[in-house]
Design a protein around this motif. Structure first.
Motif, PDB file in Angstrom:
ATOM      1  N   MET B  78       0.841  -1.202   0.000  1.00 31.24           N
ATOM      2  CA  MET B  78       0.000   0.000   0.000  1.00 31.24           C
ATOM      3  C   MET B  78       0.876   1.252   0.000  1.00 31.24           C
ATOM      4  O   MET B  78       1.825   1.364   0.771  1.00 31.24           O
ATOM      5  CB  MET B  78      -0.888  -0.040   1.250  1.00 31.24           C
ATOM      6  N   PHE B  80       0.460   5.171   0.678  1.00 25.93           N
ATOM      7  CA  PHE B  80      -0.545   6.022   1.320  1.00 25.93           C
ATOM      8  C   PHE B  80      -0.537   7.441   0.748  1.00 25.93           C
ATOM      9  O   PHE B  80       0.507   7.942   0.347  1.00 25.93           O
ATOM     10  CB  PHE B  80      -0.295   6.070   2.824  1.00 25.93           C
ATOM     11  N   ASP B  82      -0.656  10.309   2.170  1.00 26.15           N
ATOM     12  CA  ASP B  82       0.322  11.230   2.755  1.00 26.15           C
ATOM     13  C   ASP B  82       1.664  10.512   3.000  1.00 26.15           C
ATOM     14  O   ASP B  82       2.444  10.922   3.839  1.00 26.15           O
ATOM     15  CB  ASP B  82      -0.210  11.853   4.048  1.00 26.15           C
ATOM     16  N   ALA B  84       2.801   8.263   4.721  1.00 27.82           N
ATOM     17  CA  ALA B  84       2.908   7.510   5.987  1.00 27.82           C
ATOM     18  C   ALA B  84       4.315   6.971   6.220  1.00 27.82           C
ATOM     19  O   ALA B  84       4.500   5.828   6.633  1.00 27.82           O
ATOM     20  CB  ALA B  84       1.886   6.373   6.017  1.00 27.82           C
ATOM     21  N   LEU B  85       5.328   7.790   5.946  1.00 27.97           N
ATOM     22  CA  LEU B  85       6.703   7.363   6.234  1.00 27.97           C
ATOM     23  C   LEU B  85       6.914   7.383   7.739  1.00 27.97           C
ATOM     24  O   LEU B  85       6.419   8.283   8.425  1.00 27.97           O
ATOM     25  CB  LEU B  85       7.697   8.308   5.549  1.00 27.97           C
ATOM     26  N   PHE B  86       7.633   6.407   8.257  1.00 25.14           N
ATOM     27  CA  PHE B  86       7.864   6.350   9.704  1.00 25.14           C
ATOM     28  C   PHE B  86       8.846   7.463  10.081  1.00 25.14           C
ATOM     29  O   PHE B  86      10.011   7.427   9.660  1.00 25.14           O
ATOM     30  CB  PHE B  86       8.405   4.980  10.104  1.00 25.14           C
ATOM     31  N   PRO B  87       8.391   8.452  10.867  1.00 25.04           N
ATOM     32  CA  PRO B  87       9.238   9.627  11.108  1.00 25.04           C
ATOM     33  C   PRO B  87      10.483   9.340  11.933  1.00 25.04           C
ATOM     34  O   PRO B  87      11.446  10.091  11.876  1.00 25.04           O
ATOM     35  CB  PRO B  87       8.301  10.581  11.854  1.00 25.04           C
ATOM     36  N   HIS B  88      10.449   8.224  12.706  1.00 24.96           N
ATOM     37  CA  HIS B  88      11.585   7.929  13.584  1.00 24.96           C
ATOM     38  C   HIS B  88      12.586   6.995  12.913  1.00 24.96           C
ATOM     39  O   HIS B  88      13.503   6.513  13.573  1.00 24.96           O
ATOM     40  CB  HIS B  88      11.087   7.342  14.899  1.00 24.96           C
ATOM     41  N   MET B  89      12.387   6.711  11.629  1.00 25.96           N
ATOM     42  CA  MET B  89      13.316   5.824  10.928  1.00 25.96           C
ATOM     43  C   MET B  89      13.921   6.563   9.735  1.00 25.96           C
ATOM     44  O   MET B  89      13.257   7.401   9.125  1.00 25.96           O
ATOM     45  CB  MET B  89      12.574   4.592  10.417  1.00 25.96           C
ATOM     46  N   ALA B  96      13.744  -0.731   4.382  1.00 24.72           N
ATOM     47  CA  ALA B  96      14.087  -2.089   4.849  1.00 24.72           C
ATOM     48  C   ALA B  96      13.008  -2.695   5.742  1.00 24.72           C
ATOM     49  O   ALA B  96      12.984  -3.911   5.945  1.00 24.72           O
ATOM     50  CB  ALA B  96      15.410  -2.037   5.607  1.00 24.72           C
ATOM     51  N   TYR B  97      12.123  -1.865   6.240  1.00 22.63           N
ATOM     52  CA  TYR B  97      11.161  -2.315   7.263  1.00 22.63           C
ATOM     53  C   TYR B  97      10.387  -3.574   6.866  1.00 22.63           C
ATOM     54  O   TYR B  97      10.190  -4.473   7.665  1.00 22.63           O
ATOM     55  CB  TYR B  97      10.189  -1.167   7.571  1.00 22.63           C
ATOM     56  N   GLY B  98       9.951  -3.626   5.618  1.00 31.85           N
ATOM     57  CA  GLY B  98       9.088  -4.735   5.211  1.00 31.85           C
ATOM     58  C   GLY B  98       9.834  -5.939   4.661  1.00 31.85           C
ATOM     59  O   GLY B  98       9.207  -6.912   4.239  1.00 31.85           O
ATOM     60  N   ARG B 141       9.442   1.682  -0.374  1.00 34.11           N
ATOM     61  CA  ARG B 141       9.060   0.914   0.816  1.00 34.11           C
ATOM     62  C   ARG B 141       7.919  -0.051   0.495  1.00 34.11           C
ATOM     63  O   ARG B 141       7.923  -1.198   0.927  1.00 34.11           O
ATOM     64  CB  ARG B 141       8.647   1.868   1.938  1.00 34.11           C
ATOM     65  N   ALA B 142       6.940   0.437  -0.285  1.00 36.73           N
ATOM     66  CA  ALA B 142       5.800  -0.420  -0.614  1.00 36.73           C
ATOM     67  C   ALA B 142       6.229  -1.584  -1.518  1.00 36.73           C
ATOM     68  O   ALA B 142       5.661  -2.669  -1.442  1.00 36.73           O
ATOM     69  CB  ALA B 142       4.714   0.408  -1.289  1.00 36.73           C
TER      70      ALA B 142
END
Lengths: 515, 334
Positions: B78, B80, B82, B84-89, B96-98, B141-142
């Motif tokens: 998905m 998004f 806006d 929806a990037l993780f602000p603390h990463m 790499a998150y997924g 990321r997606a």
């Protein structure tokens, strides 16, 4: 997920009932047939003293906070930023410590007496109101200053363009707009006065709180419960009056806060006057008492520092830690439930569970100790575990601190961050850990700090649970004040309490500086 | 890869949001889900992603029912609105998150960083990069967990108009090489024109038409689709042997029985021909001319409704000139 959903809805409900149980107990204990009792209590000296003290403190707080808040909002002068922060320092000194310090400074055989040969009789409502106002005015100052920031200059300019003078614009436009903030600030101050035990008891002025503590005994709780009910009634009435006065008047203005360019610069004697208006409350509410306390503490710390004193600090930390863990747990449960299941009833019960912050500590204490004295018949050892009930009492009292901090932070974390994590193949709990809990770290830390400070300063509630050889810094500080020959030794735990109280203010200072 | 949505219904309270939504798509297809705000397109996307449950219907991926699966087990990526990037990463950590395999992590991220032209930004945080760069990070990321299907929710709504065109082309370039099936939700027809092979038009909770963009433009099923996919003049009058009688004047239009039933004529502005003429009982006066670089928009006066024509700049029209209107039968929308 379906089972998870029911847990997310059930746990907050159970928690809310648990947190509200002391208040529900008190309400169930009301003898509605004895309405004359309420009249008797309200007509007594207790009520007169309490109301006079509330009124006097409110008046002095207006004197300290209103001019300073107006100057901060509309003028620029040398040291403005620094004073805006210094004005908050008195918040770190509990009212009982300021009352004790001033009695030691101004009273017979006090510092002034020794230096100048005269003393002032301060043990009366007038001086106590002044001393309490000197540490409680920041509540009004913060609320009024923030409200004035939003009522920007464009409104004054609009009024001026319509023919009003600046003074008339302030009177006709800005003052009415500021009334909700003034009322809300004063209500907070009056709640603190109602909650106060240490200062009034030290000055020998009987109020609702001192009387409840005096009358309380596990064997005969009826009189204390009755006065608690009247106190609860007074609290509800104050909130009702606040609601009626503020209702529909919380006007939201669309103007921003960028008014720095429009501030009127003050120079010369006007600048000096602005500084003086700020210095007076800071001097009375923080500098004088803190200097005096440190001076006493520097003489007596050797008498007080011993293993037993370290145990006191450890007790305070232990209690605070328990309160922090419980408060954060319940705050997280409520705020996360609302985040994932934004139902109206869930918001309502979460808000209801924060009601304890508005109630005097003694009322909460009676609400917990009352049922315990009934339970004692079946479980004789129940009072051995009193420390856990005290921690629970703190949760009831300080739930609002953790819930409000966590809820407002969670509202700033978009839900689609969690959804993004789920769409990247991370399960619910892992996403909760990676996103919400990690981003909540600052809010969790600041809520922990605030609860820690509140628990360290808390006196009346802790006093009610105290008779079991378990003292905290606040209790020791109060006990030493009451002990002949050890009065000045009380400054040592008092200074530690003030230093703890300064922590969140220092944190705020650095956070705003970073911005 | 075969993806199929069948009979999706969704109500919020008593309000019906989606009703009987069914469509399917194959490997490499890019479908644009279009409609006005509030027509249910984002809800449909959230149902496919698993963030919302439908009241009825099913979602199948490669013949397997994924409708009741939790979002993280669906293999649906998905993007998004806006981002929806993780602000603390950092950018690297976001991408790499997924990725579940730790062995392939660095290679995979490097490949995506290169593809999305994010070199040198791996260690910066989302608040330190521009809107266009954020969009590319969100896409990388997606794509990182290799989803079977990618959902893009209003990918250009946060971008200003000038940048939007470039970013559409950039996104097209990035998607092209991957042979990925994509569903784009948008209310802007330009997104579908540039990116999609197929468009589905939603209106009042249902699908009104699906097909290629050319098909929807040329042969819209109804006035809503005609107006949604482009500008259209809808004129009320009467067909007769000479043409179309509108506003007591004659529009030249030779029409067979197929188009002459009814009393409405729908035509795109670029298909209206203006012929210079003297003032007469059948002529129309030019009310205003708007210069649009490669063509002009000309508004012709009429008592009933506004008529707009898009004409090439080669003719030097002036406001107040008179003209006659001619329409080729082939261009009349049915």
């Amino acid at each position: 997920m379906q089972m998870n959903k029911y847990l997310w809805l059930l746990i907050p409900l159970v928690l809310c009932l648990l947190i509200l149980s002391p208040i529900l107990f008190l309400i169930s204990e009301v003898k509605w047939t004895q309405s004359s009792l309420i009249g008797n209590v309200l007509g007594s000296e207790l009520s007169l003293n309490t109301f006079l003290l509330m009124g006097g403190t409110a008046l002095f707080a207006i004197l300290f906070a209103v001019p300073t808040a107006f100057i901060q909002a509309y003028y620029s002068f040398k040291g403005k930023q620094m004073f805006s922060w210094l004005m908050l320092l008195p918040l770190s000194i509990p009212a009982y410590i300021v009352a004790y310090t001033y009695k030691g400074m101004l009273g017979p055989f006090g510092t002034i007496h020794a230096m100048f040969g005269f003393y002032v009789e301060v043990e009366n409502i007038f001086f106590l109101s002044l001393f309490m106002a000197s540490v409680l005015y920041p509540y009004l100052f913060i609320m009024l200053r923030n409200s004035l920031r939003y009522n920007t200059f464009s409104l004054i300019e609009a009024a001026q363009s319509l023919g009003s003078s600046k003074v008339s614009a302030l009177k006709r436009i800005i003052l009415p707009l500021s009334i909700p903030a003034i009322i809300s600030g004063l209500v907070l101050i009056m709640m603190e006065v109602l909650n106060n035990f240490g200062a009034v008891s030290y000055f020998g002025i009987p109020t609702f709180t001192t009387e409840i503590i005096r009358l309380w005994s596990p064997m005969n709780s009826e009189s204390a419960i009755n006065i608690s009910m009247v106190l609860l009634l007074v609290v509800c009435t104050i909130y009702l009056i606040e609601y009626l006065l503020v209702k529909g008047k919380s006007y939201a203005t669309s103007q921003g806060v960028d008014t720095e360019k429009q501030l009127v610069p003050l120079t010369g004697w006007k600048n000096a006057f602005a500084v003086l208006v700020h210095v007076c409350p800071i001097l009375i509410g923080f500098i004088l008492p803190f200097v005096q306390l440190t001076s006493w503490a520097s003489h007596y710390y050797m008498d007080v520092f011993n293993p037993e004193f370290l145990q006191l600090i450890l007790n305070t930390f232990k209690l605070a830690l328990m309160a922090i863990v419980f408060c954060l747990f319940s705050g997280l449960v409520f705020s996360l439930s609302i985040r994932f299941f934004p139902k109206v009833w869930l918001k309502f019960i979460s808000k209801s569970a924060t009601i304890g912050y508005a109630l005097p500590g003694v009322v909460i204490a009676i609400g917990i100790l009352g049922p315990l004295s009934f339970v004692k018949t079946w479980v004789p050892d129940i009072f051995k575990y009193l420390i856990y009930f005290l921690a629970f009492a703190y949760v009831v009292r300080f739930q609002a601190v953790s819930f409000n901090a966590l809820r407002s932070s969670l509202q700033k974390i978009p839900l689609n961050l969690h959804e993004a994590s789920r769409s990247l193949a991370r399960p619910f709990w892992r996403s909760l850990w990676d996103i919400e809990l990690k981003l909540l770290k600052p809010a969790l830390l600041s809520a922990s700090l605030l609860i820690f400070v509140d628990v360290s300063k808390e006196l009346p509630l802790t006093m009610m649970f105290q008779s079991f050889n378990f003292e905290t810094l606040a209790i020791r500080s109060y006990m030493l004040m009451q002990t002949d020959g050890a009065v000045y030794q009380s400054a040592v735990p008092s200074v530690i309490i003030v230093l703890i109280g300064l922590l969140p203010l220092i944190l705020i200072h650095f956070l705003t500086k970073d911005k | 890869m075969h993806f199929e949505v069948t009979g999706i219904n969704k109500k919020f309270g008593k309000k019906e949001i989606l009703s009987g939504i069914s469509f399917n798509m194959n490997q490499g297809e890019i479908v644009a889900l279009m409609g006005e705000s509030g027509c249910g397109k984002s809800t449909l996307l959230r149902i496919i992603a698993g963030f919302e449950n439908s009241d009825a219907g099913s979602v199948e991926l490669n013949g397997k029912e994924i409708h009741r699966l939790v979002p993280h087990k669906r293999k649906v990526g998905m993007f998004f609105q806006d981002y929806a990037l993780f602000p603390h990463m950092t950018v690297f950590e976001n991408i790499a998150y997924g990725i579940s395999s730790s062995e392939k992590l660095s290679t995979k991220v490097a490949e995506l960083v290169e593809m999305c032209e994010l070199e040198g930004l791996e260690n910066v945080y989302p608040h330190q990069i521009s809107g266009g760069q954020k969009q590319r990070v969100a896409l990388a990321r997606a794509l990182a967990p290799d989803p079977e299907i990618l959902l893009l929710d209003e990918p250009f709504s946060n971008i200003d108009a000038i940048l939007r065109e470039n970013l559409r082309l950039e996104l097209k370039r990035m998607l092209k090489g991957r042979n990925l099936s994509v569903i784009i939700v948008s209310h802007d027809i330009e997104d579908a024109l540039v990116l999609a092979n197929k468009a589905i038009i939603l209106h009042k909770g249902g699908i009104v038409q699906e097909g290629s963009i050319r098909e929807l433009y040329k042969k819209p099923k109804n006035a809503f689709v005609a107006q949604f996919v482009g500008e259209v003049n809808i004129l009320e009058g009467m067909f007769n042997e000479q043409g179309f009688n509108f506003d007591d004047r004659l529009i030249s239009c030779v029409c067979t029985s197929q188009c002459s039933d009814g009393n409405k004529l729908s035509v795109r502005p670029e298909n209206i021909e203006l012929i210079p003429s003297e003032k007469s009982s059948d002529s129309f006066q030019i009310k205003q001319i708007i210069f649009k670089r490669s063509y002009c928009v000309i508004e012709v006066e009429s008592k009933q409704s506004r008529i707009f024509a898009h004409v090439p700049n080669k003719h030097d029209w002036k406001e107040g000139d008179y003209c006659q209107i001619a329409i080729n039968e082939y261009h009349i929308l049915h």
